[in-house]
Design a protein around this motif. Structure first.
Motif, mmCIF file in Angstrom:
data_model
loop_
_atom_site.group_PDB
_atom_site.id
_atom_site.type_symbol
_atom_site.label_atom_id
_atom_site.label_comp_id
_atom_site.label_asym_id
_atom_site.label_seq_id
_atom_site.Cartn_x
_atom_site.Cartn_y
_atom_site.Cartn_z
ATOM 1 N N TRP A 99 -2.859 29.368 3.184
ATOM 2 C CA TRP A 99 -2.411 28.414 2.165
ATOM 3 C C TRP A 99 -3.603 27.832 1.428
ATOM 4 N N THR A 116 -5.417 16.722 1.324
ATOM 5 C CA THR A 116 -5.282 16.871 2.773
ATOM 6 C C THR A 116 -4.332 15.835 3.372
ATOM 7 N N ASN A 118 -1.641 14.490 1.756
ATOM 8 C CA ASN A 118 -0.275 14.651 1.267
ATOM 9 C C ASN A 118 0.292 16.063 1.376
ATOM 10 N N PHE A 119 -0.595 17.066 1.467
ATOM 11 C CA PHE A 119 -0.104 18.445 1.419
ATOM 12 C C PHE A 119 -0.544 19.298 2.600
ATOM 13 N N GLY A 120 -1.825 19.270 2.918
ATOM 14 C CA GLY A 120 -2.299 20.104 4.017
ATOM 15 C C GLY A 120 -3.769 20.424 3.857
ATOM 16 N N THR A 263 5.041 22.508 -2.509
ATOM 17 C CA THR A 263 5.376 22.168 -1.118
ATOM 18 C C THR A 263 4.110 21.732 -0.388
ATOM 19 N N THR A 264 4.311 21.206 0.777
ATOM 20 C CA THR A 264 3.195 21.010 1.691
ATOM 21 C C THR A 264 2.842 22.353 2.325
ATOM 22 N N GLU A 265 1.717 22.392 2.997
ATOM 23 C CA GLU A 265 1.345 23.612 3.714
ATOM 24 C C GLU A 265 2.410 23.964 4.757
ATOM 25 N N GLU A 266 2.899 22.961 5.448
ATOM 26 C CA GLU A 266 3.884 23.180 6.511
ATOM 27 C C GLU A 266 5.183 23.752 5.968
ATOM 28 N N ASN A 267 5.550 23.364 4.747
ATOM 29 C CA ASN A 267 6.822 23.803 4.173
ATOM 30 C C ASN A 267 6.668 24.926 3.158
ATOM 31 N N THR A 298 0.134 24.815 -5.787
ATOM 32 C CA THR A 298 0.072 25.315 -4.407
ATOM 33 C C THR A 298 0.258 26.829 -4.382
#
Length: 313
Positions: A99, A116, A118-120, A263-267, A298
Motif C-alpha cells: 500500500w 500515518t 489517518n490512513f496507514g 481508504t485506509t491501508e487496512e480497508n 491511495t
C-alpha cells in the motif's frame, strides 16, 4: 510308480511358483519400503505421483505446481493469487501487494504524520519532478531524505505537458523529464511516469517517442493514466504496442481505474484488480483519489515495482 513321479513334479512346480510369485515379491516390497521409497506397489499408486510431490492428479500438492509463498498457484496456468502475492498473465511472479500514496504537496513531517495517523504506513510515495504552477510542488532533496528515513520508496512522476500527441512531442518531453531527474539526483534504473490526465489528448506516437527516448537512457519508461477499455490512453497504449511489442514488456503502467474510493491501508481492496490487461506491466493502481483528510491519493502496488523506485541507498 509313474503317477507318483508326476505328482512329485507337480508339487515341486507349485512350490516353486508360490515362492517366486508370492514370497519373493513380498520380500522385495519389504526391502523397498525399508529403504524409504514407495515406488510401484503394483502400479496402484504409480499414476498418482510420488509422495509429497505431485498430488492425486499429478498437478497439486508440494511438487511442481503450487509451490510455497505464492510462487505458483494454479499449476500449468501460472495465474491467480499466491499466498503472498500475485502472478500476472505471463506467469511471472509479481510478488507481494503493498500500500502507498501519491501527493502533489511537499512531503513535510506534518503531512506524513497526517497520513500515518489517518490512513496507514505507506511503503511507496508518489511525487512529481519540479514545480508545476497551480498543480503540484516538485520533489526536493529534503523530501527525498525525509521519506527515505521513514523507509519509504519514491515513485517519480513527470507532469509538465498537457498535450500527449506526436512522436516528436514524446521525445521532447522525455528529454525534459531526464533533465529534471538528473538535476535532483534520481539514480539510474528508476522509472519515470508520464502523467496523462483524462482531458489530455494522447496518441500512440507520443508514447513511442517517450519510450524510445527514456528506455535507452539511464532511466525506465512508465506511464500513468485513466486506463479503461474506452479511454484514449488505453487506445494509444495498445497502438504503441502494435508498433513495438517491447513496450508491453518494458513499460510500467500505473492505472487509476477502476475507482474504489479513498481508504485506509487496512480497508484497501482485498484483490489487486486494475483495469488494463494482465499481459501489461500493471504494477501500480491508484484506486482512490483526493482524500479530504491530507492531500493524497491511495494506491496498491505489486512489489515488482520496487526495482524501479527511488529507494534509500
Amino acid at each position: 510308480m509313474r503317477q507318483y513321479v508326476v505328482l512329485a513334479a507337480v508339487f515341486i512346480l507349485a512350490f516353486a511358483s508360490f515362492f517366486f510369485f508370492v514370497i519373493n515379491d513380498g520380500y522385495e516390497r519389504t526391502l523397498i519400503c525399508e529403504n524409504g521409497h514407495i515406488e510401484d506397489q503394483d502400479d496402484r499408486n504409480g499414476s498418482n505421483g510420488e509422495s509429497n510431490g505431485e498430488g492425486e492428479n499429478g498437478e497439486t500438492g508440494n511438487g511442481e505446481s503450487g509451490e510455497s509463498n505464492g510462487e505458483e498457484t494454479n499449476g500449468e496456468n501460472g495465474e491467480g493469487s499466491g499466498e503472498n502475492g500475485t502472478i500476472n498473465g505471463n506467469g511471472e511472479d509479481t510478488g507481494e501487494i503493498v500500500w502507498g500514496v501519491d501527493s502533489a504537496s511537499l512531503t513535510t513531517e506534518e503531512l506524513y504524520t497526517c497520513v500515518t495517523s489517518n490512513f496507514g504506513e505507506p511503503e511507496i510515495w508518489g511525487r512529481y519532478l519540479e514545480d508545476k504552477d497551480g498543480v503540484s510542488f516538485g520533489l526536493t532533496e529534503d523530501e527525498v531524505s525525509f521519506l527515505h528515513q521513514q523507509g519509504v520508496s519514491i515513485l517519480v512522476i513527470y507532469n509538465h505537458f498537457t498535450d500527449g500527441t506526436t512522436y516528436d512531442k514524446g521525445v521532447a518531453e522525455a528529454e525534459v523529464a531526464i533533465e529534471y531527474a538528473e538535476r535532483i539526483g534520481v539514480p539510474e534504473g528508476v522509472a519515470i511516469f508520464a502523467n496523462v490526465e483524462p482531458e489530455y489528448p494522447i496518441d500512440s506516437a507520443f508514447i513511442q517517442g517517450w519510450y524510445d527516448t527514456l528506455q535507452p537512457s539511464v532511466y525506465n519508461a512508465a506511464i500513468y493514466g485513466l486506463f479503461d477499455a474506452e479511454s484514449d490512453v488505453w487506445a494509444a497504449f495498445e497502438g504503441a504496442i502494435n508498433e513495438n511489442a517491447d513496450i508491453a514488456d518494458n513499460m510500467i503502467v500505473w492505472a487509476n481505474q477502476p475507482q474504489i474510493g479513498i481508504t485506509t491501508e487496512e480497508n484497501a481492496p482485498e484483490e489487486y484488480e486494475p483495469g488494463p490487461p494482465n499481459e501489461w506491466l500493471n504494477w501500480a493502481w491508484q484506486y482512490g483519489i483526493d482524500a479530504e483528510t491530507c492531500n493524497i491519493d491511495t494506491n496498491l502496488f505489486q512489489s515488482a515495482i520496487f526495482e524501479y523506485l527511488w529507494q534509500q541507498e
